[in-house]
Write an enzyme that holds these catalytic residues in place. Sequence first.
Site, PDB file in Angstrom:
ATOM      1  N   ARG A  22      31.612  82.552  53.810  1.00  0.00           N
ATOM      2  CA  ARG A  22      31.949  81.311  54.519  1.00  0.00           C
ATOM      3  C   ARG A  22      32.662  81.580  55.843  1.00  0.00           C
ATOM      4  O   ARG A  22      32.677  80.724  56.711  1.00  0.00           O
ATOM      5  CB  ARG A  22      32.795  80.389  53.638  1.00  0.00           C
ATOM      6  CG  ARG A  22      34.166  80.898  53.354  1.00  0.00           C
ATOM      7  CD  ARG A  22      35.013  79.850  52.640  1.00  0.00           C
ATOM      8  NE  ARG A  22      34.574  79.631  51.272  1.00  0.00           N
ATOM      9  CZ  ARG A  22      35.378  79.133  50.330  1.00  0.00           C
ATOM     10  NH1 ARG A  22      36.611  78.773  50.631  1.00  0.00           N
ATOM     11  NH2 ARG A  22      34.942  78.982  49.103  1.00  0.00           N
ATOM     12  N   THR A  25      42.114  81.797  48.178  1.00  0.00           N
ATOM     13  CA  THR A  25      42.367  82.513  46.934  1.00  0.00           C
ATOM     14  C   THR A  25      43.450  81.785  46.130  1.00  0.00           C
ATOM     15  O   THR A  25      44.559  81.601  46.598  1.00  0.00           O
ATOM     16  CB  THR A  25      42.830  83.951  47.250  1.00  0.00           C
ATOM     17  OG1 THR A  25      41.958  84.485  48.232  1.00  0.00           O
ATOM     18  CG2 THR A  25      42.804  84.814  46.014  1.00  0.00           C
ATOM     19  N   HIS A  80      40.229  83.201  59.515  1.00  0.00           N
ATOM     20  CA  HIS A  80      40.041  81.841  60.028  1.00  0.00           C
ATOM     21  C   HIS A  80      39.654  81.783  61.495  1.00  0.00           C
ATOM     22  O   HIS A  80      39.285  80.716  61.992  1.00  0.00           O
ATOM     23  CB  HIS A  80      41.256  80.978  59.677  1.00  0.00           C
ATOM     24  CG  HIS A  80      41.364  80.835  58.188  1.00  0.00           C
ATOM     25  ND1 HIS A  80      40.311  80.374  57.430  1.00  0.00           N
ATOM     26  CD2 HIS A  80      42.345  81.176  57.315  1.00  0.00           C
ATOM     27  CE1 HIS A  80      40.657  80.415  56.140  1.00  0.00           C
ATOM     28  NE2 HIS A  80      41.882  80.903  56.053  1.00  0.00           N
ATOM     29  N   HIS A 114      50.294  85.368  51.409  1.00  0.00           N
ATOM     30  CA  HIS A 114      49.622  84.087  51.130  1.00  0.00           C
ATOM     31  C   HIS A 114      50.570  82.918  51.417  1.00  0.00           C
ATOM     32  O   HIS A 114      51.643  82.831  50.836  1.00  0.00           O
ATOM     33  CB  HIS A 114      49.091  83.960  49.699  1.00  0.00           C
ATOM     34  CG  HIS A 114      47.901  83.040  49.644  1.00  0.00           C
ATOM     35  ND1 HIS A 114      48.014  81.680  49.692  1.00  0.00           N
ATOM     36  CD2 HIS A 114      46.580  83.308  49.629  1.00  0.00           C
ATOM     37  CE1 HIS A 114      46.812  81.141  49.669  1.00  0.00           C
ATOM     38  NE2 HIS A 114      45.914  82.097  49.647  1.00  0.00           N
ATOM     39  N   ARG A 145      33.851  87.282  51.626  1.00  0.00           N
ATOM     40  CA  ARG A 145      33.571  86.502  50.412  1.00  0.00           C
ATOM     41  C   ARG A 145      32.092  86.545  50.092  1.00  0.00           C
ATOM     42  O   ARG A 145      31.252  86.679  50.974  1.00  0.00           O
ATOM     43  CB  ARG A 145      33.998  85.041  50.624  1.00  0.00           C
ATOM     44  CG  ARG A 145      35.492  84.868  50.823  1.00  0.00           C
ATOM     45  CD  ARG A 145      35.816  83.387  50.958  1.00  0.00           C
ATOM     46  NE  ARG A 145      35.505  82.716  49.716  1.00  0.00           N
ATOM     47  CZ  ARG A 145      36.418  82.336  48.815  1.00  0.00           C
ATOM     48  NH1 ARG A 145      37.697  82.522  49.036  1.00  0.00           N
ATOM     49  NH2 ARG A 145      36.043  81.744  47.712  1.00  0.00           N
ATOM     50  N   HIS A 190      38.712  89.065  54.419  1.00  0.00           N
ATOM     51  CA  HIS A 190      38.172  88.836  53.080  1.00  0.00           C
ATOM     52  C   HIS A 190      36.680  88.572  53.245  1.00  0.00           C
ATOM     53  O   HIS A 190      36.294  87.529  53.778  1.00  0.00           O
ATOM     54  CB  HIS A 190      38.885  87.638  52.444  1.00  0.00           C
ATOM     55  CG  HIS A 190      38.482  87.367  51.025  1.00  0.00           C
ATOM     56  ND1 HIS A 190      39.072  86.372  50.285  1.00  0.00           N
ATOM     57  CD2 HIS A 190      37.567  87.942  50.216  1.00  0.00           C
ATOM     58  CE1 HIS A 190      38.521  86.351  49.075  1.00  0.00           C
ATOM     59  NE2 HIS A 190      37.601  87.291  49.015  1.00  0.00           N
ATOM     60  N   GLU A 202      39.708  92.619  51.706  1.00  0.00           N
ATOM     61  CA  GLU A 202      39.886  91.941  50.423  1.00  0.00           C
ATOM     62  C   GLU A 202      38.511  91.733  49.804  1.00  0.00           C
ATOM     63  O   GLU A 202      37.577  91.299  50.482  1.00  0.00           O
ATOM     64  CB  GLU A 202      40.538  90.578  50.621  1.00  0.00           C
ATOM     65  CG  GLU A 202      41.928  90.651  51.181  1.00  0.00           C
ATOM     66  CD  GLU A 202      42.486  89.268  51.472  1.00  0.00           C
ATOM     67  OE1 GLU A 202      41.854  88.257  51.101  1.00  0.00           O
ATOM     68  OE2 GLU A 202      43.556  89.200  52.076  1.00  0.00           O
ATOM     69  N   GLU A 249      49.868  93.576  45.700  1.00  0.00           N
ATOM     70  CA  GLU A 249      50.278  92.591  46.702  1.00  0.00           C
ATOM     71  C   GLU A 249      50.760  91.379  45.928  1.00  0.00           C
ATOM     72  O   GLU A 249      49.987  90.786  45.162  1.00  0.00           O
ATOM     73  CB  GLU A 249      49.112  92.224  47.632  1.00  0.00           C
ATOM     74  CG  GLU A 249      49.540  91.159  48.657  1.00  0.00           C
ATOM     75  CD  GLU A 249      48.458  90.825  49.685  1.00  0.00           C
ATOM     76  OE1 GLU A 249      47.650  91.710  50.012  1.00  0.00           O
ATOM     77  OE2 GLU A 249      48.441  89.681  50.142  1.00  0.00           O
ATOM     78  N   ASN A 272      45.543  88.612  59.074  1.00  0.00           N
ATOM     79  CA  ASN A 272      44.262  88.241  58.466  1.00  0.00           C
ATOM     80  C   ASN A 272      43.492  87.358  59.458  1.00  0.00           C
ATOM     81  O   ASN A 272      43.990  86.305  59.871  1.00  0.00           O
ATOM     82  CB  ASN A 272      44.540  87.499  57.154  1.00  0.00           C
ATOM     83  CG  ASN A 272      43.274  87.087  56.440  1.00  0.00           C
ATOM     84  OD1 ASN A 272      42.343  86.586  57.063  1.00  0.00           O
ATOM     85  ND2 ASN A 272      43.232  87.259  55.136  1.00  0.00           N
TER      86      ASN A 272
HETATM   87  N1  PXP Z   1      46.725  88.007  50.936  1.00  0.00           N
HETATM   88  C1  PXP Z   1      45.604  87.727  50.228  1.00  0.00           C
HETATM   89  C2  PXP Z   1      45.238  88.618  49.090  1.00  0.00           C
HETATM   90  C3  PXP Z   1      44.788  86.629  50.566  1.00  0.00           C
HETATM   91  O1  PXP Z   1      43.674  86.366  49.848  1.00  0.00           O
HETATM   92  C4  PXP Z   1      45.137  85.844  51.692  1.00  0.00           C
HETATM   93  C5  PXP Z   1      44.266  84.711  52.107  1.00  0.00           C
HETATM   94  O2  PXP Z   1      43.014  85.169  52.489  1.00  0.00           O
HETATM   95  C6  PXP Z   1      46.298  86.195  52.415  1.00  0.00           C
HETATM   96  C7  PXP Z   1      47.087  87.260  51.984  1.00  0.00           C
HETATM   97  C8  PXP Z   1      46.718  85.457  53.636  1.00  0.00           C
HETATM   98  O3  PXP Z   1      47.025  84.144  53.329  1.00  0.00           O
HETATM   99  P1  PXP Z   1      47.254  83.089  54.483  1.00  0.00           P
HETATM  100  O4  PXP Z   1      45.952  82.942  55.216  1.00  0.00           O
HETATM  101  O5  PXP Z   1      47.675  81.863  53.756  1.00  0.00           O
HETATM  102  O6  PXP Z   1      48.323  83.641  55.386  1.00  0.00           O
END
Ligand code: PXP
Length: 239
Positions: free
Chosen positions: A48, A100, A9, A190, A44, A42, A69, A150, A6
């Site tokens: 952001r 999330t 960030h 997550h 949003r 994601h 997402e 998921e 992901n």
């Molecule tokens: N899965 C989903 C559905 C999420 O919303 C997120 C965070 O955006 C992640 C996985 C990844 O989480 P993390 O950034 O904490 O690894």
Amino acid sequence: MRLHVNVDHVATLRQARRGREPDPVLWAERALDAGAHGITVHLRKDRRHIQDADVRRLRARIRAVLNLETSLDPEMLAHALESGAEAICLVPETREELTTEGGLDVVREAPRIARALPEFAGRGALVSLFVDPERAQLEAAARLGAPFVELHTGSYAEAATGAPRARELARLLEAASHARSLGLRVNAGHGLNLENTPAVASIPGLEELNIGYSIVGRALFVGVENAVREMLACMGKRT
Ligand code: PXP
């Protein structure tokens, strides 16, 4: 088991100055070169981190599965349908949250999910529902005919080590097994990092982990490729 990285960030850092760098698309390409199997973002409603143009550029440039997402907001669903992403993860979203929080309430949101599923299926996109590891949610997902769930690993990741963590891991194990018995395919994610991932990677039948924050943070110290390779090695370390 596949690793989807992901890159939200990377965009968070860029948006801190509304500048051009670091570019999440170039960063994603390097994550894929290092062995990641797909890229997750994601988009949003508040934009952001990831921007609409990032999604378009990612779809045009990366040669791997793009997992988008999205919330169930009608405007965001329309963007997701147009995105060309071949994997869609439906998530809850509120403006105040830092990330999330909690899974989608599939039971309560059943009508909106039921309308969205065939639209994505018509475009060849596989939908996953981001859910807490609870039987009622999994059973609702199966009734709706979602291909994937998921499992939200946030409670596991935040639990204190020892008995609380073991309890959360047991919930994930039970949920993965129940989901598969209902015919659902299962991903997880997550809050996963180098310390807590091996136990999750050991859950039978999981197909993919979605990991962002810890890999992006680690990459600041060791570089993108090393951070991705470390996580892939960690996923291979089953407990
Ligand atoms: N899965 C989903 C559905 C999420 O919303 C997120 C965070 O955006 C992640 C996985 C990844 O989480 P993390 O950034 O904490 O690894």
